[in-house]
Design a protein around this motif. Structure first.
Motif, PDB file in Angstrom:
ATOM      1  N   ARG A  85       0.843  -1.201   0.000  1.00 21.04           N
ATOM      2  CA  ARG A  85       0.000   0.000   0.000  1.00 21.04           C
ATOM      3  C   ARG A  85       0.878   1.251   0.000  1.00 21.04           C
ATOM      4  O   ARG A  85       1.946   1.270   0.609  1.00 21.04           O
ATOM      5  CB  ARG A  85      -0.900   0.019   1.236  1.00 21.04           C
ATOM      6  N   LEU A  86       0.392   2.282  -0.684  1.00 18.91           N
ATOM      7  CA  LEU A  86       1.121   3.544  -0.687  1.00 18.91           C
ATOM      8  C   LEU A  86       1.161   4.115   0.726  1.00 18.91           C
ATOM      9  O   LEU A  86       0.146   4.172   1.416  1.00 18.91           O
ATOM     10  CB  LEU A  86       0.446   4.549  -1.623  1.00 18.91           C
ATOM     11  N   CYS A  87       2.357   4.513   1.154  1.00 22.07           N
ATOM     12  CA  CYS A  87       2.468   5.053   2.512  1.00 22.07           C
ATOM     13  C   CYS A  87       3.215   6.380   2.543  1.00 22.07           C
ATOM     14  O   CYS A  87       3.358   6.984   3.598  1.00 22.07           O
ATOM     15  CB  CYS A  87       3.144   4.035   3.428  1.00 22.07           C
ATOM     16  N   GLY A  88       3.680   6.840   1.408  1.00 18.40           N
ATOM     17  CA  GLY A  88       4.387   8.110   1.388  1.00 18.40           C
ATOM     18  C   GLY A  88       5.014   8.371   0.040  1.00 18.40           C
ATOM     19  O   GLY A  88       4.916   7.565  -0.882  1.00 18.40           O
ATOM     20  N   THR A  89       5.666   9.509  -0.041  1.00 16.55           N
ATOM     21  CA  THR A  89       6.324   9.915  -1.268  1.00 16.55           C
ATOM     22  C   THR A  89       7.687  10.483  -0.928  1.00 16.55           C
ATOM     23  O   THR A  89       7.825  11.246   0.025  1.00 16.55           O
ATOM     24  CB  THR A  89       5.500  10.995  -2.002  1.00 16.55           C
ATOM     25  N   GLU A  90       8.688  10.086  -1.698  1.00 13.30           N
ATOM     26  CA  GLU A  90      10.030  10.632  -1.529  1.00 13.30           C
ATOM     27  C   GLU A  90      10.338  11.490  -2.745  1.00 13.30           C
ATOM     28  O   GLU A  90      10.182  11.053  -3.883  1.00 13.30           O
ATOM     29  CB  GLU A  90      11.060   9.510  -1.418  1.00 13.30           C
ATOM     30  N   TYR A  91      10.752  12.727  -2.495  1.00 12.95           N
ATOM     31  CA  TYR A  91      11.102  13.648  -3.565  1.00 12.95           C
ATOM     32  C   TYR A  91      12.616  13.816  -3.577  1.00 12.95           C
ATOM     33  O   TYR A  91      13.217  14.089  -2.545  1.00 12.95           O
ATOM     34  CB  TYR A  91      10.458  15.014  -3.347  1.00 12.95           C
ATOM     35  N   SER A  92      13.226  13.669  -4.747  1.00 18.22           N
ATOM     36  CA  SER A  92      14.648  13.969  -4.917  1.00 18.22           C
ATOM     37  C   SER A  92      14.722  15.269  -5.703  1.00 18.22           C
ATOM     38  O   SER A  92      14.066  15.427  -6.733  1.00 18.22           O
ATOM     39  CB  SER A  92      15.352  12.854  -5.690  1.00 18.22           C
ATOM     40  N   ILE A  93      15.526  16.201  -5.212  1.00 17.72           N
ATOM     41  CA  ILE A  93      15.607  17.535  -5.785  1.00 17.72           C
ATOM     42  C   ILE A  93      17.004  17.713  -6.374  1.00 17.72           C
ATOM     43  O   ILE A  93      17.999  17.423  -5.713  1.00 17.72           O
ATOM     44  CB  ILE A  93      15.314  18.596  -4.709  1.00 17.72           C
ATOM     45  N   TYR A  94      17.054  18.188  -7.614  1.00 20.75           N
ATOM     46  CA  TYR A  94      18.326  18.306  -8.328  1.00 20.75           C
ATOM     47  C   TYR A  94      18.561  19.730  -8.807  1.00 20.75           C
ATOM     48  O   TYR A  94      17.618  20.433  -9.144  1.00 20.75           O
ATOM     49  CB  TYR A  94      18.329  17.375  -9.551  1.00 20.75           C
ATOM     50  N   GLU A  95      19.830  20.137  -8.858  1.00 26.28           N
ATOM     51  CA  GLU A  95      20.190  21.445  -9.397  1.00 26.28           C
ATOM     52  C   GLU A  95      20.149  21.443 -10.923  1.00 26.28           C
ATOM     53  O   GLU A  95      19.971  22.482 -11.538  1.00 26.28           O
ATOM     54  CB  GLU A  95      21.586  21.850  -8.936  1.00 26.28           C
ATOM     55  N   HIS A  96      20.345  20.294 -11.522  1.00 25.17           N
ATOM     56  CA  HIS A  96      20.299  20.125 -12.974  1.00 25.17           C
ATOM     57  C   HIS A  96      19.208  19.118 -13.285  1.00 25.17           C
ATOM     58  O   HIS A  96      19.074  18.116 -12.586  1.00 25.17           O
ATOM     59  CB  HIS A  96      21.641  19.641 -13.513  1.00 25.17           C
ATOM     60  N   PRO A  97      18.425  19.342 -14.338  1.00 23.16           N
ATOM     61  CA  PRO A  97      17.310  18.417 -14.621  1.00 23.16           C
ATOM     62  C   PRO A  97      17.791  17.018 -14.973  1.00 23.16           C
ATOM     63  O   PRO A  97      18.818  16.842 -15.617  1.00 23.16           O
ATOM     64  CB  PRO A  97      16.602  19.070 -15.801  1.00 23.16           C
ATOM     65  N   ARG A  98      17.043  16.061 -14.490  1.00 21.31           N
ATOM     66  CA  ARG A  98      17.282  14.656 -14.817  1.00 21.31           C
ATOM     67  C   ARG A  98      16.352  14.301 -15.962  1.00 21.31           C
ATOM     68  O   ARG A  98      15.168  14.619 -15.920  1.00 21.31           O
ATOM     69  CB  ARG A  98      16.964  13.747 -13.626  1.00 21.31           C
ATOM     70  N   LEU A  99      16.882  13.649 -16.945  1.00 21.76           N
ATOM     71  CA  LEU A  99      16.038  13.192 -18.038  1.00 21.76           C
ATOM     72  C   LEU A  99      15.316  11.941 -17.599  1.00 21.76           C
ATOM     73  O   LEU A  99      15.922  11.055 -16.977  1.00 21.76           O
ATOM     74  CB  LEU A  99      16.884  12.918 -19.279  1.00 21.76           C
ATOM     75  N   SER A 100      14.049  11.861 -17.916  1.00 18.46           N
ATOM     76  CA  SER A 100      13.296  10.673 -17.543  1.00 18.46           C
ATOM     77  C   SER A 100      13.766   9.519 -18.421  1.00 18.46           C
ATOM     78  O   SER A 100      14.054   9.703 -19.606  1.00 18.46           O
ATOM     79  CB  SER A 100      11.800  10.890 -17.692  1.00 18.46           C
TER      80      SER A 100
END
Length: 107
Positions: A85-100
């Motif tokens: 079950r979904l229990c949270g979200t982790e956000y990673s923040i970058y100074e340079h964009p990450r390509l999907s």
């Protein structure tokens, strides 16, 4: 010719200019990312926490975060408990964009 000098002594942030020069980002998204990058790592990085320290409402913060996500500056990963079950979200923040990553090829 006038010369302006900014005297920095304490309480300032050094960050990449990448997002500030990214013409695809709105001024709101640039400002929010700059603010996020200036905060300490242990800070409460939630939408509510970001809305608390800004004049913007929660929806405006959410829109800017989604814009940064689409541009690759924020990567979101959903966390699940041991039952899946979904229990949270982790956000990673970058100074340079990450390509999907490219979507998997269909067989």
């Amino acid at each position: 010719m006038a010369i302006f000098r900014v005297k920095k002594s304490t309480n300032y942030t050094v960050m990449s200019n990448q997002h500030l020069r990214d013409k695809s980002l709105s001024l709101k998204a640039k400002g929010l990312l700059s603010q996020i990058l200036s905060l300490p790592e242990e800070w409460d990085f939630t939408l509510q926490g970001l809305a608390y320290i800004n004049q913007e409402q929660l929806d405006a913060i959410r829109q800017a975060v989604h814009e940064l996500e689409r541009a690759g500056y924020i990567v979101r990963a959903r966390e699940r408990d041991n039952r899946g079950r979904l229990c949270g979200t982790e956000y990673s923040i970058y100074e340079h964009p990450r390509l999907s990553p490219d979507p998997p090829a269909l067989k």
